[in-house]
Design an enzyme around this catalytic site. Structure first.
Site, PDB file in Angstrom:
ATOM      1  N   LYS A 156       9.676   7.165  -6.518  1.00 55.76           N
ATOM      2  CA  LYS A 156       8.501   6.988  -7.384  1.00 55.76           C
ATOM      3  C   LYS A 156       8.868   6.935  -8.862  1.00 55.76           C
ATOM      4  CE  LYS A 156       5.713   7.169  -3.872  1.00 55.76           C
ATOM      5  NZ  LYS A 156       5.103   5.936  -3.360  1.00 55.76           N
ATOM      6  N   GLU A 217       1.419  11.821 -15.028  1.00 58.93           N
ATOM      7  CA  GLU A 217       0.891  10.600 -15.616  1.00 58.93           C
ATOM      8  C   GLU A 217      -0.522  10.835 -16.136  1.00 58.93           C
ATOM      9  OE1 GLU A 217       2.959   7.202 -12.850  1.00 58.93           O
ATOM     10  OE2 GLU A 217       1.213   8.253 -12.070  1.00 58.93           O
ATOM     11  N   ARG A 309       7.395  -3.703   2.653  1.00 55.01           N
ATOM     12  CA  ARG A 309       7.175  -3.989   4.075  1.00 55.01           C
ATOM     13  C   ARG A 309       5.894  -4.805   4.219  1.00 55.01           C
ATOM     14  NH1 ARG A 309       2.839  -0.763   4.624  1.00 55.01           N
ATOM     15  NH2 ARG A 309       2.834   1.285   3.645  1.00 55.01           N
ATOM     16  N   PHE A 365     -14.468  13.137   7.044  1.00 54.03           N
ATOM     17  CA  PHE A 365     -14.455  11.676   7.073  1.00 54.03           C
ATOM     18  C   PHE A 365     -13.513  11.119   8.134  1.00 54.03           C
ATOM     19  CE2 PHE A 365     -15.635  12.656   2.606  1.00 54.03           C
ATOM     20  CZ  PHE A 365     -16.925  12.148   2.644  1.00 54.03           C
TER      21      PHE A 365
END
Length: 657
Positions: A156, A217, A309, A365
């Site tokens: 990352k 960030e 991918r 959910f």
């Protein structure tokens, strides 16, 4: 609009065009990618995956004349992808680390079958650079990017530094490594929480990923998750194939995707596409890949990550561009240059994908459900509907693998048309034996906010802050459901009086044409009057007449009816002689009881069943394996599970004092 270059490709007579079940003019869509029988790629490809994506890859391989090899665990021996392949090799027992992630066993399968290339699908080993290296060492082609790109985009922090160097917009933040580490997406509201938050994040990151670095960030308010599909070859050519809107998520996992996005204008789309290509070229990318961005309310976009991918939601890009991405990946892996230029890539129509899962949408959910598909019927008879699946009636949904049932895709000339087709497809999708998330999917695609395009990644928690509760009936909807249940009950009663089309007893008086019934729904009771004329019933509910007509085929999984001139498709999930009926209406299951007036009066004197007292017990909310048990008898009254045991939904775990 079709460009001259694309038109020339389409008119090459010797090429047979590939068609899928997603359509444009009739019931199918034509891919602009063509299959040249003289263009030799591979004789045999092993698909290092399972389920729907393995089946998806095999379909294209068969169109290209390539033999396929399936790998499978012992519990997947009868799976659809195994039956579809030309050859199949068992690579271990059910747990993924012993089968689909077992590189040694998969390498043995490659040698045994003489496979020349491997398509990894998504998940499992698809972004594992060590697997790609092992393939290269044995001169087996990995159908994906090279190890450099996988490594660069897999980290990352490194990926963001590379993106920044390639002039790709990145979220403003710290460019290096913080003392404690974890990739976070949170807002620290008070200094008091910082130290503890860092500590907990670091522990979780080390446990989950073996890497405790932290990337901090800027927080993006009201973000959209929009990604760009890229396609690049080994000759320096790279294209962006437009965007996919992926903002409808739960627990950072996508639920509904669409292409294109309602939010992007041509200028922003082009800027995002060009930056995605810049990044692909910067890492010498060669294959299909996806560059994901966060987009704020002012259309500022920031690089999030690159998936090296084939993406789960690739079918919607195929629908609007006409390209077969699996075929493109195979061509690129063999070393062929891309056939298209950027100006050849169109946006034709609109496509929407719903991820159909064996999950209980009423629990966070969607918590996984397991079981056997006792009845399964895909809505592929409907126009412009595509279903990518790897299961069939009788298949088992187990605890070992992702509970995805299928990817349901609809296509239309406009977004409204695609949404209408998705609504119909969900209503016509028959899934019995497992709990599924169709109720949630249907509520999302018919939600006014979703229809308007006003969505963010916070859509679900914002619209359902107390959790998903299913479709909430309006007064009109309640009358429709009550009337349909009453008509269904009467139809069943009339059918029971006949045998081979004749009345069972010749002395039976003339058929009844009017009924007084009591219908119970959601703790409410309605006295209704029903009259019949042929296959049409008029039901008076709360003083309002509702007209319901249909074929009333009680043996069918689907119950198509017309209610006050509005076509509906319901499903009768169960019914018994006592008048208990479970109907799926507008995606949600409703329990209804229909009784004659006499039975209704008498049932009022029946004792009610006392619900179980669950205040002193702990049951499993979902199927799975027990990781650890931190209490023992004495701490609590009794413990009914052990670490390592498999438990089902609702199983008793602990009984408190």
């Amino acid at each position: 609009m079709i460009t001259s270059t694309l038109r020339r490709v389409l008119l090459v007579a010797k090429h047979a065009s590939f068609q899928s079940r997603c359509c444009v003019a009739s019931s199918r869509v034509q891919y602009s990618t063509v299959y040249d029988s003289n263009e030799k790629t591979f004789d045999k490809i092993l698909i290092a995956n399972r389920g729907e994506i393995a089946c998806r890859v095999m379909k294209t391989c068969k169109k290209m004349g390539i033999k396929t090899v399936a790998v499978h665990s012992d519990v997947d021996a009868s799976a659809v992808h195994v039956k579809m392949a030309d050859e199949a090799v068992c690579v271990g027992p059910a747990p993924t680390n012993k089968s689909y992630l077992n590189m040694d066993a998969i390498m043995d399968a490659i040698r045994k079958t003489g496979s020349q290339a491997v398509h990894p699908g998504y998940g499992f080993l698809s972004e594992n650079k060590e697997f790609a290296k092992r393939l290269a060492a044995e001169d087996v082609v990995f159908i994906g990017p090279d190890t450099h790109a996988i490594h660069a985009m897999g980290d990352k922090i490194e990926s963001k530094l590379l993106a920044k160097a390639a002039n790709v917009n990145v979220i403003p933040g710290f460019d290096g490594v913080v003392e404690v580490s974890y990739t976070v997406n949170m807002v620290v509201l008070a200094t008091t929480f910082c130290k503890e938050g860092f500590r907990l994040s670091s522990q979780e990151a080390a446990s989950s990923f073996g890497d405790d670095r932290l990337l901090i960030e800027k927080f993006v308010d009201n973000p959209r998750h929009i990604e760009i599909q890229v396609l690049a070859d080994k000759h320096g050519n790279a294209l962006w194939l437009n965007e996919r809107e992926c903002s409808i998520q739960r627990r950072n996992q996508k639920v509904v995707e669409e292409a294109p996005s309602t939010f992007l204008d041509p200028e922003t789309r082009r800027a995002m596409g060009e930056q995605a290509v810049q990044l692909a070229k910067a890492v010498q990318y060669s294959s299909a890949g996806t560059v994901e961005f966060l987009v704020d309310s002012n259309k500022n976009f920031y690089f999030l990550e690159m998936n090296t991918r084939l993406q789960v939601e690739h079918p919607i890009t195929e629908c609007i561009t006409g390209l077969d991405l699996v075929q493109q990946m195979i061509r690129v892996a063999k070393g062929f240059p891309l056939l298209h230029k950027q100006e050849d890539i169109p946006i034709n129509g609109w496509a929407i994908e719903s991820r159909v899962y064996a999950e209980d949408p009423y629990k966070s959910f969607g918590l996984p459900s397991i079981g056997r598909l006792s009845q399964y019927q895909e809505p592929i008879n409907l126009p412009k509907v595509r279903v990518d699946s790897g299961i069939q009636e009788g298949s088992d949904i187990s605890i070992y693998y992702d509970p995805m049932i299928s990817k349901l895709v609809t296509y239309g000339a406009t977004r409204a048309e695609a949404l209408q087709r998705m609504e119909a497809a969900l209503d016509n999708y028959v899934i019995r034996g497992v709990t599924h998330n169709i109720p949630l999917l249907r509520e999302i695609i018919t939600h006014p906010r979703f229809i308007s395009g006003d969505i963010t990644t916070n859509f679900l928690p914002e619209e359902y802050p107390e959790g998903f509760k299913g479709h909430q009936l309006t007064s009109e909807g309640r009358r429709e459901l009550v009337a349909t249940a009453a008509a269904l009950y009467v139809s069943a009663q009339l059918r029971s009086q006949r045998f081979l089309g004749n009345l069972r007893v010749s002395t039976t008086p003339q058929e009844q044409r009017q009924w007084e019934l009591c219908v119970e729904l959601e703790k409410g009771s309605h006295t209704v009057a029903v009259s019949r004329s042929g296959s049409t019933f008029t039901v008076e509910v709360d003083g309002v007449k509702v007209e319901v007509s249909g074929e009333w085929n009680l043996a069918s999984a689907l119950l198509p009816v017309t209610i006050n001139r509005t076509p509906r498709v319901l499903q009768c999930l169960s019914r018994d002689a006592g008048g208990d009926i479970t109907l799926q209406y507008l995606g949600t299951q409703f329990k209804v009881r229909v009784l004659s007036q006499l039975v209704s009066t008498l049932s009022a004197h029946m004792p009610e069943k006392v619900p179980e007292d669950t205040s002193s017990i702990l049951r499993s909310p979902m199927p799975g394996s027990v990781v650890a048990v931190s209490v023992k008898p004495g701490d609590v009254k009794s413990v009914h599970c052990k670490a390592g045991e498999t438990v089902g939904e609702g199983d008793l775990l602990v009984q408190l004092e």
